[in-house]
Design an enzyme around this catalytic site. Structure first.
Site, PDB file in Angstrom:
ATOM      1  N   ASP A 195       0.872  -1.160   0.000  1.00 57.18           N
ATOM      2  CA  ASP A 195       0.000   0.000   0.000  1.00 57.18           C
ATOM      3  C   ASP A 195       0.921   1.224   0.000  1.00 57.18           C
ATOM      4  O   ASP A 195       2.071   1.125   0.404  1.00 57.18           O
ATOM      5  CB  ASP A 195      -0.829  -0.082   1.292  1.00 57.18           C
ATOM      6  CG  ASP A 195      -1.557   1.192   1.591  1.00 57.18           C
ATOM      7  OD1 ASP A 195      -2.189   1.728   0.672  1.00 57.18           O
ATOM      8  OD2 ASP A 195      -1.484   1.647   2.747  1.00 57.18           O
TER       9      ASP A 195
HETATM   10  P1  ADP Z   1      -4.094   4.426  -0.054  1.00 52.63           P
HETATM   11  O1  ADP Z   1      -4.435   3.286  -0.977  1.00 52.63           O
HETATM   12  O2  ADP Z   1      -2.966   5.211  -0.612  1.00 52.63           O
HETATM   13  O3  ADP Z   1      -3.865   3.994   1.350  1.00 52.63           O
HETATM   14  P2  ADP Z   1      -6.897   5.174   0.273  1.00 52.63           P
HETATM   15  O4  ADP Z   1      -7.437   4.021  -0.510  1.00 52.63           O
HETATM   16  O5  ADP Z   1      -7.130   5.195   1.738  1.00 52.63           O
HETATM   17  O6  ADP Z   1      -5.351   5.426  -0.060  1.00 52.63           O
HETATM   18  O7  ADP Z   1      -7.519   6.497  -0.312  1.00 52.63           O
HETATM   19  C1  ADP Z   1      -7.531   6.732  -1.698  1.00 52.63           C
HETATM   20  C2  ADP Z   1      -7.881   8.147  -1.982  1.00 52.63           C
HETATM   21  O8  ADP Z   1      -9.219   8.411  -1.547  1.00 52.63           O
HETATM   22  C3  ADP Z   1      -7.022   9.151  -1.260  1.00 52.63           C
HETATM   23  O9  ADP Z   1      -5.869   9.487  -1.994  1.00 52.63           O
HETATM   24  C4  ADP Z   1      -7.957  10.357  -1.143  1.00 52.63           C
HETATM   25  O10 ADP Z   1      -7.953  11.080  -2.343  1.00 52.63           O
HETATM   26  C5  ADP Z   1      -9.312   9.713  -0.987  1.00 52.63           C
HETATM   27  N1  ADP Z   1      -9.724   9.584   0.415  1.00 52.63           N
HETATM   28  C6  ADP Z   1      -9.916   8.446   1.118  1.00 52.63           C
HETATM   29  N2  ADP Z   1     -10.331   8.723   2.374  1.00 52.63           N
HETATM   30  C7  ADP Z   1     -10.370  10.064   2.475  1.00 52.63           C
HETATM   31  C8  ADP Z   1     -10.716  10.967   3.533  1.00 52.63           C
HETATM   32  N3  ADP Z   1     -11.086  10.570   4.745  1.00 52.63           N
HETATM   33  N4  ADP Z   1     -10.642  12.294   3.267  1.00 52.63           N
HETATM   34  C9  ADP Z   1     -10.274  12.735   2.060  1.00 52.63           C
HETATM   35  N5  ADP Z   1      -9.937  11.930   1.040  1.00 52.63           N
HETATM   36  C10 ADP Z   1      -9.985  10.623   1.228  1.00 52.63           C
HETATM   37 MG    MG Z   2      -3.195   3.168   3.422  1.00 51.03          MG
END
Ligand code: ADP
Ligand code: MG
Length: 726
Positions: A426
């Site tokens: 991740d």
């Molecule tokens: P990663 O795979 O990098 O851990 P996530 O799947 O948690 O990221 O999130 C993907 C995208 O969704 C983030 O880059 C953001 O743009 C958006 N996102 C997710 N959760 C939030 C939140 N609580 N507030 C704002 N944006 C969010």
């Molecule tokens: Mg993450």
């Protein structure tokens, strides 16, 4: 020969049979259960009372779980019939001197009489007469026979009841093989050999109980870290047991002391050594508001800590439970060896009988010669070294991983890392520090930047996502007044929405913006113009602005990826963030393959694809959005598990710290464990093969066979214990 073989050992009918009894059960301590054979005997003995699947066994700690509706007196009686003894788990064992030391005393009595008998014989008739087996020759002097007889009796004293049970239940096991061999040797008038076999067998059991005890203590030592008393502030300071502390009470930790309960520092400053839990030896500075954990060691300051978890619920307590359970999940190699032993022991008995009877029956030599060779085969046949080798290696491997802050949930997950072909990481929180900062707020004309920030922060105040934390911290730093928000809905991998001051707002990824049908040329232009992680803030009918964030790459991430490459693994990154940011991070740390803008389900499919293309895949993640992929991957690894509760319980492997390099360590460790298991099995089988050939050629002797087998058992155990040295 360790006989009797220790080792976890449930007699397995299905690979996935639940090992522990389901439903309410009672734990019993079984004295004398050190081996696979004994578990089989217990199952047989309890046959009419309960289905074998309803019983749970942990041989290393001598524990049996039975369903609680059983009549325990009856269970105890049935157990007694096998030559073992049952008592309720946890009753303080009022062990008197004899039960604890009898194995040692009997073994040395046997050894002493053996040496005495031999010396007397040598004095009376010369060393050659004493050692040579003169079949059908003149009688051994009476006093010598008496000494050898005592040696035999002391040696087999603890084996006989078990052998007898094996006869009655018609399940030949190693105890029976040995007893028959000793009886046979006495029948042939081979007193020296009968005594030698008895003594060496008893000695091997003694050494085995010592080595198994050592592996067990290594695990327990790791786990008995929480101190027995806490100094709680009530009226003055009182010392109480940790399980008497009420949540919210404040306790005092003096310099150099171990912390007794998980809690939050309410006053004081100190550096705490968290190595017992995380394996990370650099002390972590703690001040007011920081979390501290049971079992960790306070540095030079005095800390006052508010208890946040009960004694049986601390991170340490949960690790203890998991490691205890991990022992019950057996590695594939272990299951294989058990199956093998179950067929093998009766087969050895059959072959030995055939060797005793067939060749002389067709006139190939004297009955007594072949009878002797049959006895030697019985001794060689004991599969002990083979049966002990794997469980000891697995336990040592689990214990040493735990001491490095890598919590492996079971023997099977200890083998898996060795077979990995690809790793999926991740991004946010795994490759990056997971502490993004807001670097800019762009308003798209309809609202002032501060209104955007206020609305976003109102919603994010309810989220645990790293981005959410960054947004609320930024709002605080900018002095923006945050209105309360209601009806918050979190969409893992997309963002969150909620009602702020009567209007519905949302905060989330540009992808979510498209899914909502709110994209416009002006927005696309604005998005193309910025770099880094971007979060869109909008209302029901339009997008109002962008928040720009930056998250630093974790120090050591490139090094960790390089080590994974060195180990021959394909490394992929799976992230929900935008393509540009993902590629920038991917390039910075040297990832082979970057997949961006993924929703939780997409991550799962990406893991499936990696598995189809490369083979076994590990997924490493930290958040809720990674959960489906973690569950689907061949090996799910949770990062930074010490802070988050779910991670410890859901993943197959939990890295207690944020240190990605532990993954490479685990892979190397798993490969080493597997290599040791293989070396052990090959060695044990090779020694058998050599002795079978020697015996059929008529050159092997009983005492040579047993000495070789015992040597093999000891070598495999010590080989496995090497894993404890990290
Ligand atoms: P990663 O795979 O990098 O851990 P996530 O799947 O948690 O990221 O999130 C993907 C995208 O969704 C983030 O880059 C953001 O743009 C958006 N996102 C997710 N959760 C939030 C939140 N609580 N507030 C704002 N944006 C969010
Ligand atoms: Mg993450």
């Amino acid at each position: 020969m360790g006989d009797a073989c220790c080792g976890p050992s449930h007699d397995h009918d299905h690979d996935h049979a639940p090992v522990l009894a389901a439903g309410p059960s009672v734990a019993l301590r079984i004295h004398g259960m050190d081996c696979v054979d004994e578990v089989a005997a217990l199952k047989h003995a309890l046959g009419g009372l309960v289905e074998p699947e309803a019983l749970g066994f942990d041989v290393l700690s001598g524990r049996m779980d039975v369903p609680d509706h059983l009549d325990l007196d009856l269970v105890a009686a049935r157990v007694a019939a096998t030559g073992m003894r049952a008592e309720p788990w946890g009753t303080p064992t009022q062990q008197t001197w004899w039960p604890i030391h009898r194995r040692t005393v009997l073994t040395w009595t046997s050894g002493g009489c053996l040496v005495g008998g031999f010396a007397t014989h040598a004095l009376l008739e010369g060393a050659r007469a004493a050692i040579g087996h003169d079949l059908g020759g003149h009688a051994t002097p009476g006093v010598v026979v008496a000494l050898y007889l005592v040696s035999v009796l002391a040696g087999v004293r603890l084996v006989l009841p078990k052998a007898w049970f094996a006869v009655r239940s018609a399940r030949p096991d190693m105890n029976l093989l040995m007893t028959v061999a000793v009886a046979g040797a006495m029948g042939l008038g081979e007193w020296f050999e009968a005594a030698t076999v008895s003594f060496l067998f008893a000695l091997s059991l003694l050494l085995e109980s010592w080595t198994v005890g050592r592996a067990k203590r290594a695990v327990e030592g790791l786990l008995s870290l929480a101190p027995p008393v806490v100094r709680v502030k009530r009226q003055g300071l009182i010392e109480v047991a940790p399980d008497r502390v009420v949540l919210g009470e404040v306790f005092v930790v003096r310099p150099g002391e171990r912390i007794a309960l998980d809690g939050r520092v309410s006053s004081g400053q100190s550096a705490v050594d968290q190595a017992p839990i995380t394996g990370e030896s650099v002390p972590v500075p703690k001040a007011e508001g920081d979390a501290v954990y049971a079992g960790t060691i306070n540095g030079r300051g005095v800390l006052e800590v508010e208890a946040t978890r009960a004694a049986d619920d601390t991170v340490l307590a949960r690790i203890v439970k998991l490691v205890a359970e991990a022992r019950k999940d057996r590695a594939r190699a272990e299951i294989w060896v058990e199956r093998f032993a179950r067929v093998y022991t009766p087969a050895v008995l059959a072959v030995a009988v055939a060797v005793m009877v067939l060749p002389p029956a067709i006139g190939l030599g004297a009955w007594s010669d072949w009878f002797y060779r049959g006895l030697v085969l019985l001794v060689i046949g004991c599969p002990c070294a083979l049966v002990i080798a794997t469980p000891v290696a697995v336990v040592a491997g689990l214990a040493s991983a735990a001491s490095q802050g890598v919590l492996v949930k079971g023997g099977s997950y200890l083998e898996l890392p060795a077979r990995l072909k690809a790793v999926a990481l991740d991004k946010t929180g795994t490759l990056t520090a997971g502490r993004p900062r807001v670097t800019g707020v762009r308003s798209l004309a309809c609202h002032p930047a501060r209104t955007l920030l206020a609305a976003a922060a109102a919603i994010e105040a309810h989220s645990e996502h790293p981005i959410a934390r960054a947004v609320t911290e930024h709002a605080l730093a900018e002095g923006v007044a945050v209105a309360p928000a209601a009806d918050i809905v979190a969409e893992p991998g997309r963002g969150a929405s909620g009602a702020v001051s009567g209007e519905r707002w949302w905060v989330g990824s540009p992808r979510w913006l498209e899914e909502r049908g709110l994209s416009s040329p002006a927005l696309d232009h604005a998005l193309a113009d910025v770099s880094g992680t971007v979060v869109v803030v909008g209302t029901e009918d339009h997008a109002c602005g962008l928040l720009l964030l930056e998250d630093a790459v974790r120090p050591g991430a490139s090094e960790a990826v390089r080590r994974l490459h060195d180990l021959g693994l394909h490394v992929a990154m799976l992230t929900g963030d935008n393509v540009a940011t993902a590629q920038a991070v991917g390039a910075a740390v040297g990832i082979d393959e970057v997949a961006a803008e993924l929703l939780p389900d997409d991550k799962l499919r990406a893991v499936e694809r990696l598995e189809a293309e490369h083979g076994a895949v590990a997924m490493i993640g930290d958040g809720v959005n990674d959960a489906p992929a973690l569950a689907r991957a061949s090996l799910g690894v949770a990062m930074g598990a010490i802070g988050t509760d779910v991670a410890i319980e859901t993943a197959d492997v939990a890295l207690m710290t944020d240190d990605l390099e532990r993954l490479a360590w685990l892979i190397v460790h798993a490969r080493r464990t597997l290599a040791i298991i293989r070396q052990n099995s090959v060695l044990a089988l090779a020694i058998k093969a050599i002795f079978v050939v020697l015996t059929l050629g008529g050159v092997a002797s009983l005492w040579g066979a047993i000495a070789a087998d015992m040597g093999a058992s000891l070598i495999v155990v010590f080989n496995a214990l090497r894993l404890l040295r990290a």
